[in-house]
Scaffold this active site. Structure first.
Site, PDB file in Angstrom:
ATOM      1  N   ASP A  79     -32.958  74.788  21.751  1.00  0.00           N
ATOM      2  CA  ASP A  79     -32.587  75.980  22.511  1.00  0.00           C
ATOM      3  C   ASP A  79     -33.752  76.409  23.392  1.00  0.00           C
ATOM      4  OD1 ASP A  79     -30.582  78.518  22.569  1.00  0.00           O
ATOM      5  OD2 ASP A  79     -32.656  79.202  22.663  1.00  0.00           O
ATOM      6  N   TYR A  84     -38.689  81.186  29.654  1.00  0.00           N
ATOM      7  CA  TYR A  84     -39.736  80.839  28.694  1.00  0.00           C
ATOM      8  C   TYR A  84     -40.895  80.118  29.369  1.00  0.00           C
ATOM      9  CZ  TYR A  84     -36.016  81.705  25.221  1.00  0.00           C
ATOM     10  OH  TYR A  84     -35.007  82.248  24.469  1.00  0.00           O
ATOM     11  N   LYS A 113     -30.710  78.955  29.655  1.00  0.00           N
ATOM     12  CA  LYS A 113     -30.175  80.272  29.984  1.00  0.00           C
ATOM     13  C   LYS A 113     -30.518  80.676  31.415  1.00  0.00           C
ATOM     14  CE  LYS A 113     -31.112  81.469  25.178  1.00  0.00           C
ATOM     15  NZ  LYS A 113     -32.192  80.508  24.928  1.00  0.00           N
ATOM     16  N   HIS A 146     -28.505  84.984  30.132  1.00  0.00           N
ATOM     17  CA  HIS A 146     -29.531  85.394  29.172  1.00  0.00           C
ATOM     18  C   HIS A 146     -29.415  86.862  28.756  1.00  0.00           C
ATOM     19  CE1 HIS A 146     -33.857  84.178  27.837  1.00  0.00           C
ATOM     20  NE2 HIS A 146     -33.293  84.975  26.953  1.00  0.00           N
TER      21      HIS A 146
END
Length: 341
Positions: A79, A84, A113, A146
């Site tokens: 994931d 990120y 996402k 997200h």
């Protein structure tokens, strides 16, 4: 831009961390036995491994090795997310895994996402192109919105005005969702879903969808079991994925609840494995995060708990929402409902 993004993410991290009855152990989506290889069948027929590796807060220089360690440990579910800031490194790790024969692409389930600054319909294609390029993949198994809030588009992933308030954008989530549906049509993603959606938001998407969301990824653990959301999702045959399934990991944590510690001793497990077993048994996917090979392997070792043990964990009364945008964005996306009565 990368340095700015990483600085923003570091700031966010610091803010975050200084279809059945809600507690039933029966799953709404078809699930195999509660074992390390457990899977759920999504409402579109695709399957998703019940335990995945989360990559949030996994630093550059660490995340690639974590992904390879996870694959070595038997994980087939990773994931990730654009925000990120580590999908390029993940892409390199996946390339190594594919070329070495550790895993085939068709046997890996990868989730990414769509970030808040790409909600405008004209920006979605740009976002998926960047993500696929960074990951060196031809398609995603799952693509999520997200957060159910749109930010002002631009290079700053956390745009703020002169007063330090986040700058939002009026794009409606339904308009963004329609663009994700087009990505399915184009073969760029196999399944689509949402993240951080409450009942009202999830219902809005479902009511206006041509392609139904398969997943809603939200914070879930014994301190925030979200029974109302779980019950609604099960009714609609939308699977929940639990992020932060172990709680915060700080002093005040489900990991240290005596009932969890006692059940762990009884099973010869650690408290984290019990929390993950509980989560999967109540019908949710889990994506615990770690960059340590030993912990990554350990997190996958779930097993079936007794009905009595499930009831004991359900009986924990503490209610804490760890990831609350009121604190880091000043946005009350959950309408103040942290207890989820």
């Amino acid at each position: 831009m990368l340095r700015t993004t990483q600085r923003r993410i570091t700031l966010l991290r610091s803010h975050l961390y200084t279809n059945h009855r809600s507690y039933s152990t029966t799953q709404h989506s078809k699930m195999t036995a509660v074992t390390p290889t457990a899977t759920f069948t999504l409402n579109n027929g695709h399957t998703i491994p019940a335990v995945g590796l989360g990559t949030w807060q996994s630093k550059p220089g660490e995340v690639g090795e974590a992904v390879l360690a996870a694959i070595d440990a038997g994980y087939t579910h990773i994931d990730g997310a654009y925000v990120y800031g580590n999908e390029k490194e993940i892409g390199e790790a996946l390339k190594k895994a594919f070329t070495s024969g550790k895993i085939k692409r068709e046997n890996l389930f990868y989730t990414s996402k769509l970030w808040n600054t790409f909600h405008q319909p004209s920006k979605v294609s740009e976002a998926i192109t960047k993500t696929l390029s960074d990951l060196q993949l031809d398609y995603l198994d799952l693509y999520l919105i997200h957060w159910p809030v749109s930010f002002q588009p631009g290079s700053d992933l956390f745009p703020k005005d002169k007063d330090g308030k986040v700058i939002t954008d009026p794009t409606d989530i339904v308009d963004t969702w329609k663009e994700l549906e087009k990505l399915v049509d184009a073969g760029k993603v196999r399944s689509i879903g949402v993240s951080n959606a409450d009942v009202a938001t999830l219902k809005k998407v479902i009511d206006n969808a041509r392609i139904k969301p398969v997943i809603n990824q939200v914070e879930l653990h014994p301190y925030l079991p979200q029974p109302a959301l779980l019950e609604y999702a099960k009714k609609e045959n939308v699977l929940l994925t639990a992020y932060s399934p172990l709680g915060s990991g700080k002093d005040h944590s489900p990991l240290k609840e005596q009932v969890i510690v006692d059940i762990a001793k009884k099973h010869g497990k650690d408290p984290g494995q019990i929390l993950l077993s509980w989560a999967v048994q109540r019908g949710t996917v889990v994506i615990p995060k770690s960059v340590k090979a030993e912990r990554i392997a350990s997190n996958r070792k779930i097993e079936k708990l007794s009905e009595e043990e499930i009831a004991q964990i359900n009986g924990i009364k503490e209610r804490v929402r760890i990831v609350d945008p009121k604190e880091f964005w000043g946005l009350d996306l959950f309408k103040g409902d942290t207890a989820d009565k």
